[in-house]
Design a protein around this motif. Structure first.
Motif, short mmCIF file in Angstrom:
data_model
loop_
_atom_site.label_atom_id
_atom_site.label_comp_id
_atom_site.label_asym_id
_atom_site.label_seq_id
_atom_site.Cartn_x
_atom_site.Cartn_y
_atom_site.Cartn_z
N LEU A 196 0.83 -1.20 0.00
CA LEU A 196 0.00 0.00 0.00
C LEU A 196 0.87 1.26 0.00
O LEU A 196 0.64 2.18 -0.80
N SER A 197 1.86 1.31 0.89
CA SER A 197 2.73 2.48 0.97
C SER A 197 3.47 2.70 -0.34
O SER A 197 3.60 3.83 -0.82
N HIS A 198 3.95 1.61 -0.94
CA HIS A 198 4.68 1.71 -2.21
C HIS A 198 3.76 2.25 -3.31
O HIS A 198 4.17 3.13 -4.09
N GLU A 199 2.53 1.76 -3.36
CA GLU A 199 1.61 2.19 -4.41
C GLU A 199 1.20 3.65 -4.22
O GLU A 199 1.08 4.40 -5.20
N LEU A 200 1.01 4.08 -2.99
CA LEU A 200 0.66 5.48 -2.74
C LEU A 200 1.80 6.41 -3.18
O LEU A 200 1.55 7.47 -3.76
N LYS A 201 3.04 6.01 -2.92
CA LYS A 201 4.18 6.82 -3.36
C LYS A 201 4.24 6.89 -4.88
O LYS A 201 4.53 7.94 -5.46
N ARG A 202 3.96 5.77 -5.53
CA ARG A 202 3.97 5.75 -6.99
C ARG A 202 2.86 6.63 -7.55
O ARG A 202 3.06 7.36 -8.53
N MET A 203 1.70 6.61 -6.92
CA MET A 203 0.58 7.45 -7.37
C MET A 203 0.89 8.93 -7.16
O MET A 203 0.46 9.78 -7.95
N GLU A 204 1.64 9.24 -6.10
CA GLU A 204 2.07 10.63 -5.89
C GLU A 204 3.02 11.07 -7.00
O GLU A 204 2.91 12.17 -7.53
N ARG A 205 3.97 10.21 -7.34
CA ARG A 205 4.92 10.54 -8.40
C ARG A 205 4.22 10.75 -9.74
O ARG A 205 4.64 11.58 -10.55
N GLU A 206 3.14 10.02 -9.96
CA GLU A 206 2.39 10.14 -11.21
C GLU A 206 1.41 11.30 -11.20
O GLU A 206 0.71 11.54 -12.18
N GLY A 207 1.33 12.02 -10.08
CA GLY A 207 0.46 13.18 -10.00
C GLY A 207 -1.01 12.87 -9.82
O GLY A 207 -1.87 13.72 -10.06
N ILE A 208 -1.32 11.67 -9.36
CA ILE A 208 -2.72 11.27 -9.17
C ILE A 208 -3.26 11.81 -7.85
O ILE A 208 -4.42 12.21 -7.75
N LEU A 209 -2.40 11.84 -6.84
CA LEU A 209 -2.83 12.31 -5.53
C LEU A 209 -1.65 12.87 -4.76
O LEU A 209 -0.49 12.70 -5.15
N ARG A 210 -1.97 13.56 -3.68
CA ARG A 210 -0.98 13.97 -2.69
C ARG A 210 -1.47 13.49 -1.34
O ARG A 210 -2.68 13.47 -1.08
N THR A 211 -0.55 13.11 -0.48
CA THR A 211 -0.96 12.61 0.82
C THR A 211 0.06 12.96 1.88
O THR A 211 1.27 13.02 1.61
N ARG A 212 -0.44 13.23 3.06
CA ARG A 212 0.39 13.45 4.24
C ARG A 212 -0.37 12.84 5.42
O ARG A 212 -1.42 13.35 5.81
N LYS A 213 0.18 11.75 5.93
CA LYS A 213 -0.50 10.98 6.98
C LYS A 213 -1.89 10.59 6.50
O LYS A 213 -2.03 9.91 5.50
N ASN A 214 -2.96 11.04 7.19
CA ASN A 214 -4.30 10.64 6.75
C ASN A 214 -5.01 11.73 5.95
O ASN A 214 -6.22 11.66 5.74
N LEU A 215 -4.26 12.73 5.49
CA LEU A 215 -4.80 13.76 4.60
C LEU A 215 -4.50 13.38 3.15
O LEU A 215 -3.37 13.06 2.81
N PHE A 216 -5.53 13.43 2.31
CA PHE A 216 -5.38 13.09 0.90
C PHE A 216 -5.95 14.22 0.04
O PHE A 216 -6.94 14.85 0.40
N VAL A 217 -5.30 14.43 -1.09
CA VAL A 217 -5.80 15.35 -2.12
C VAL A 217 -5.79 14.59 -3.44
O VAL A 217 -4.73 14.12 -3.88
N LEU A 218 -6.96 14.45 -4.05
CA LEU A 218 -7.04 13.83 -5.36
C LEU A 218 -6.79 14.90 -6.41
O LEU A 218 -7.54 15.87 -6.52
N CYS A 219 -5.74 14.71 -7.20
CA CYS A 219 -5.33 15.73 -8.16
C CYS A 219 -6.00 15.55 -9.51
O CYS A 219 -6.22 16.52 -10.22
N GLN A 220 -6.30 14.31 -9.87
CA GLN A 220 -6.90 14.04 -11.16
C GLN A 220 -7.48 12.64 -11.11
O GLN A 220 -7.26 11.89 -10.17
#
Length: 224
Positions: free
Chosen positions: A194-218
């Motif tokens: 899960l952690s690995h996939e979230l980091k990959r999704m951040e790199r791809e610009g799909i989302l941003r996350t910090r702890k339990n805060l999420f921002v869906l970018c696209q």
């Protein structure tokens, strides 16, 4: 005791009642109980003859499999009602464990107090109506979780869950009620994956996350 009344006023079960009714007829019927962290409040297959309002702390609702795996179904916070779904069933037998995730304080009521006409009929009808709403909401949450777990890929589960949260809150920026370990348990996936996939999704610009805060970018592609 007076500090409990505002909590009960926010509880869905009693939200239609006046403070005076809560103070005079609801509060005296319950017992305040305190439990330390990791206490099992309900064990799977227990027959439950009570319900409780959570006044302080967090309670995890989980299924524990024979091989020791935990399936996190949800986390309750004040002023949630514990065991409302169970007391409405014929057997009242619990399919899940309820475990104190922190030190907790409950206001616990005997089931018979609710069902044996010990309340004013108008008050009882109000509580019954809200109880039906609570159980209906529980059923909807289970439906949403089935929709999440029916997704085959890890990314699909993540995006389905996060999109549901964004739609529910009508906002692309939101906090979720889980830490990483709890989110992994809820999605029935490995925490490291899960952690690995979230980091990959951040790199791809799909989302941003910090702890339990999420921002869906696209809108990301829902593929595992």
């Amino acid at each position: 005791m007076n500090e409990i009344i505002p909590i009960l006023r926010r509880c869905k079960l009693f939200c239609e009642l006046e403070d005076s009714v809560i103070a005079e007829q609801i509060l005296p019927a319950g017992n305040i109980l305190r439990y330390p962290e990791k206490t099992t409040l309900i064990l799977g297959q227990d027959t439950v003859d009570w319900f409780a309002v959570l006044l302080l702390g967090r309670v995890q609702i989980s299924q524990i499999h024979p091989d020791g795996r935990r399936n996190l179904m949800g986390i309750l916070r004040p002023p949630a009602v514990i065991a409302a779904d169970l007391i409405c069933t014929r057997t009242r037998r619990s399919p899940y464990d309820a475990i104190a995730a922190t030190d907790v304080r409950l206001l616990r009521f005997p089931m018979n107090w609710l069902f044996e006409r010990k309340l004013n009929p108008d008050i009882q009808m109000s509580v019954y109506r809200q109880l039906m709403t609570l159980v209906s909401h529980d059923n909807m949450r289970r439906y949403y979780r089935i929709a999440i777990l029916s997704q085959k890929g890890l990314r699909s589960r993540i995006l389905t869950y996060l999109t549901m949260q964004a739609e529910r809150l009508c906002c692309s920026s939101f906090t979720i009620p889980f830490n990483r370990e709890e989110l992994a348990d809820y999605l029935c996936v490995n925490r490291s994956a899960l952690s690995h996939e979230l980091k990959r999704m951040e790199r791809e610009g799909i989302l941003r996350t910090r702890k339990n805060l999420f921002v869906l970018c696209q809108d990301g592609e829902r593929e595992g």
